[in-house]
Design a protein around this motif. Structure first.
Motif, PDB file in Angstrom:
ATOM      1  N   SER A 112     -15.578  -4.668  10.216  1.00 20.88           N
ATOM      2  CA  SER A 112     -14.451  -3.758  10.441  1.00 20.88           C
ATOM      3  C   SER A 112     -13.229  -4.161   9.616  1.00 20.88           C
ATOM      4  O   SER A 112     -12.406  -3.313   9.246  1.00 20.88           O
ATOM      5  N   LYS A 113     -13.108  -5.461   9.317  1.00 19.06           N
ATOM      6  CA  LYS A 113     -11.980  -5.915   8.501  1.00 19.06           C
ATOM      7  C   LYS A 113     -12.063  -5.324   7.100  1.00 19.06           C
ATOM      8  O   LYS A 113     -11.062  -4.874   6.531  1.00 19.06           O
ATOM      9  N   GLY A 114     -13.267  -5.328   6.541  1.00 18.65           N
ATOM     10  CA  GLY A 114     -13.453  -4.764   5.215  1.00 18.65           C
ATOM     11  C   GLY A 114     -13.160  -3.274   5.196  1.00 18.65           C
ATOM     12  O   GLY A 114     -12.558  -2.757   4.241  1.00 18.65           O
ATOM     13  N   LYS A 115     -13.550  -2.569   6.263  1.00 18.05           N
ATOM     14  CA  LYS A 115     -13.291  -1.137   6.342  1.00 18.05           C
ATOM     15  C   LYS A 115     -11.794  -0.858   6.424  1.00 18.05           C
ATOM     16  O   LYS A 115     -11.287   0.085   5.803  1.00 18.05           O
ATOM     17  N   LYS A 116     -11.089  -1.679   7.199  1.00 21.67           N
ATOM     18  CA  LYS A 116      -9.643  -1.492   7.304  1.00 21.67           C
ATOM     19  C   LYS A 116      -8.957  -1.769   5.970  1.00 21.67           C
ATOM     20  O   LYS A 116      -8.019  -1.073   5.591  1.00 21.67           O
ATOM     21  N   GLU A 117      -9.442  -2.785   5.264  1.00 21.02           N
ATOM     22  CA  GLU A 117      -8.837  -3.124   3.978  1.00 21.02           C
ATOM     23  C   GLU A 117      -9.067  -2.001   2.968  1.00 21.02           C
ATOM     24  O   GLU A 117      -8.158  -1.631   2.212  1.00 21.02           O
ATOM     25  N   LYS A 118     -10.273  -1.425   2.972  1.00 22.88           N
ATOM     26  CA  LYS A 118     -10.559  -0.319   2.049  1.00 22.88           C
ATOM     27  C   LYS A 118      -9.707   0.897   2.386  1.00 22.88           C
ATOM     28  O   LYS A 118      -9.221   1.603   1.491  1.00 22.88           O
ATOM     29  N   ALA A 119      -9.520   1.144   3.691  1.00 24.42           N
ATOM     30  CA  ALA A 119      -8.694   2.277   4.105  1.00 24.42           C
ATOM     31  C   ALA A 119      -7.244   2.067   3.677  1.00 24.42           C
ATOM     32  O   ALA A 119      -6.573   2.998   3.226  1.00 24.42           O
ATOM     33  N   ALA A 120      -6.763   0.817   3.815  1.00 19.41           N
ATOM     34  CA  ALA A 120      -5.390   0.509   3.408  1.00 19.41           C
ATOM     35  C   ALA A 120      -5.227   0.658   1.901  1.00 19.41           C
ATOM     36  O   ALA A 120      -4.219   1.185   1.421  1.00 19.41           O
ATOM     37  N   THR A 121      -6.230   0.217   1.157  1.00 19.78           N
ATOM     38  CA  THR A 121      -6.183   0.359  -0.299  1.00 19.78           C
ATOM     39  C   THR A 121      -6.178   1.829  -0.696  1.00 19.78           C
ATOM     40  O   THR A 121      -5.445   2.242  -1.606  1.00 19.78           O
ATOM     41  N   GLY A 122      -6.975   2.634   0.004  1.00 20.13           N
ATOM     42  CA  GLY A 122      -7.020   4.055  -0.272  1.00 20.13           C
ATOM     43  C   GLY A 122      -5.692   4.749  -0.020  1.00 20.13           C
ATOM     44  O   GLY A 122      -5.374   5.761  -0.646  1.00 20.13           O
ATOM     45  N   LYS A 123      -4.925   4.203   0.927  1.00 22.37           N
ATOM     46  CA  LYS A 123      -3.614   4.779   1.241  1.00 22.37           C
ATOM     47  C   LYS A 123      -2.503   4.179   0.383  1.00 22.37           C
ATOM     48  O   LYS A 123      -1.325   4.512   0.555  1.00 22.37           O
ATOM     49  N   GLY A 124      -2.885   3.277  -0.518  1.00 22.09           N
ATOM     50  CA  GLY A 124      -1.886   2.673  -1.397  1.00 22.09           C
ATOM     51  C   GLY A 124      -1.049   1.588  -0.756  1.00 22.09           C
ATOM     52  O   GLY A 124       0.064   1.303  -1.220  1.00 22.09           O
ATOM     53  N   VAL A 125      -1.566   0.969   0.307  1.00 16.40           N
ATOM     54  CA  VAL A 125      -0.826  -0.099   0.987  1.00 16.40           C
ATOM     55  C   VAL A 125      -1.000  -1.404   0.211  1.00 16.40           C
ATOM     56  O   VAL A 125      -2.109  -1.930   0.100  1.00 16.40           O
ATOM     57  N   SER A 126       0.086  -1.930  -0.321  1.00 14.63           N
ATOM     58  CA  SER A 126       0.043  -3.173  -1.089  1.00 14.63           C
ATOM     59  C   SER A 126       0.003  -4.370  -0.148  1.00 14.63           C
ATOM     60  O   SER A 126       0.280  -4.256   1.057  1.00 14.63           O
ATOM     61  N   THR A 127      -0.350  -5.529  -0.702  1.00 13.04           N
ATOM     62  CA  THR A 127      -0.355  -6.755   0.106  1.00 13.04           C
ATOM     63  C   THR A 127       1.042  -7.072   0.616  1.00 13.04           C
ATOM     64  O   THR A 127       1.225  -7.499   1.771  1.00 13.04           O
ATOM     65  N   GLY A 128       2.056  -6.848  -0.232  1.00 13.02           N
ATOM     66  CA  GLY A 128       3.432  -7.089   0.190  1.00 13.02           C
ATOM     67  C   GLY A 128       3.845  -6.203   1.345  1.00 13.02           C
ATOM     68  O   GLY A 128       4.504  -6.662   2.283  1.00 13.02           O
ATOM     69  N   ARG A 129       3.453  -4.946   1.287  1.00 17.11           N
ATOM     70  CA  ARG A 129       3.785  -4.029   2.379  1.00 17.11           C
ATOM     71  C   ARG A 129       3.067  -4.426   3.660  1.00 17.11           C
ATOM     72  O   ARG A 129       3.644  -4.376   4.747  1.00 17.11           O
TER      73      ARG A 129
END
Length: 354
Positions: free
Chosen positions: A185-202
């Motif tokens: 589920s962590k990987g899925k959340k990370e992919k979803a965040a990347t798809g939404k343009g969420v940067s590591t800093g954000r």
């Protein structure tokens, strides 16, 4: 808080609970994103970063009590929350599991059994520490607090190794358990965040904001709740062991429901066991802050709640090994047993003096 009216205190309590719930969801999401992007590893990410994040209310309350010299409050807050956080698994079993099967059947894994054993081992040291002399300390440290922290660190290292594979069939996972690996589920959340343009800093900024909100809400909910429920005739012991412990466990409920919704049942249980193993580690900073051993200030009720936490953890370890098949009221027999034992335990708590 004493100058506020009862309705105002209730509003503060409920508002703080809402903040803790919402912030808990944000903490879970951003923790998983940061864990994936920073390559912290499944076991370490779940047992360290998320354990600290979801226990921020307890951290705030414990630190505040230690600064004020209220060592009994610090002990009660830590030990009283473990039993309730274990009962959170009942909620996840009843509300979070989509297939018609008990949570422990789908999540069965030897690694989770080891995590439960770590909780029991740490709580065993806690009980021993309550019997030591209050004057036994050196350099603002007490032996029991140091040993608890050492057990936790050693346990993490062993669990991290176990997470890479055990010399058992299926690598320690039971056949027929969740189809995807733990932590997917962590990987899925990370992919979803990347798809939404969420940067590591954000993600780090949201994590920090949610952590601060949780810390503040944790202090407010403890003070407003204690004053309000005291006016309703609820003793401080019962308030701490039930209402406050439940309110500060909201992050665990929100993160657990998120994990089970994504089918990551092993991670849901791991987060609860990991948080319960981490809570007694707070005795170390509490001892450093207060300048004296904290555990000798434990009351009979604290030791009683510690034993209750051990019993409830043992029931779920048994469930992970025997993997019950049938459900009753959407719960496995182990969850029903935990619910009944917790109710009996709280009833017994009312008969104990400090």
């Amino acid at each position: 808080m004493g100058s506020l009216s009862s309705p105002a205190l209730l509003v503060l309590f409920l508002a703080s609970a809402a903040v803790i719930w919402y912030a808990g969801i944000k903490l879970s999401d951003t923790t998983d994103v940061l864990s994936e992007r920073l390559h912290l590893g499944g076991a370490l990410g779940g047992l360290i970063l998320l354990a600290i994040a979801t226990n921020l209310p307890e951290i705030a309350i414990t630190a505040g009590a230690a600064v004020a010299g209220q060592l009994g409050v610090a002990v009660g807050n830590i030990l009283g929350g473990i039993a309730v956080q274990t009962v959170v698994l009942v909620v996840l079993d009843a509300a979070g599991v989509r297939p018609r099967a008990p949570l422990t059947r789908l999540a069965a894994s030897l690694v989770l059994v080891l995590e439960g054993a770590l909780v029991i081992a740490v709580l065993g040291v806690v009980v021993m520490g309550t019997q030591l002399s209050g004057g036994l300390a050196f350099a603002r440290l007490s032996p029991a607090a140091v040993v608890v922290a050492a057990f936790w660190v050693i346990g993490l290292l062993l669990l991290n190794r176990a997470g890479k594979g055990l010399p058992w069939r299926e690598g320690g996972d039971a056949p027929g358990a969740q189809p995807e690996p733990r932590g997917h589920s962590k990987g899925k959340k990370e992919k979803a965040a990347t798809g939404k343009g969420v940067s590591t800093g954000r993600a780090a900024l949201v994590f920090t904001a949610a952590a601060v909100a949780t810390l503040v809400a944790g202090v407010v909910i403890e003070r407003s709740g204690e004053e309000f429920f005291a006016r309703q005739g609820l003793s401080g012991i019962l308030f701490g062991a039930t209402v406050l412990a439940t309110a500060t466990s909201l992050p665990e409920i929100s993160t657990g429901l998120t994990s089970t919704k994504l089918g990551d049942y092993q991670l849901a249980i791991s987060d609860i066991f990991g948080g319960n193993a981490f809570l007694p580690v707070l005795f170390l900073p509490a001892t450093v802050i207060s300048g004296k051993p904290v555990l000798p200030d434990a009351h009979h009720t604290d030791i009683y709640l510690t034993a209750l936490g051990i019993i409830l953890t043992t029931v779920y370890i048994t469930g992970l090994i025997f993997r019950p098949q049938r459900q009753y009221l959407r719960m496995g027999v182990d969850s029903i047993a935990v619910l009944v034992l917790y109710a009996i335990g709280i009833a017994g708590l009312t008969t104990i003096g400090g």
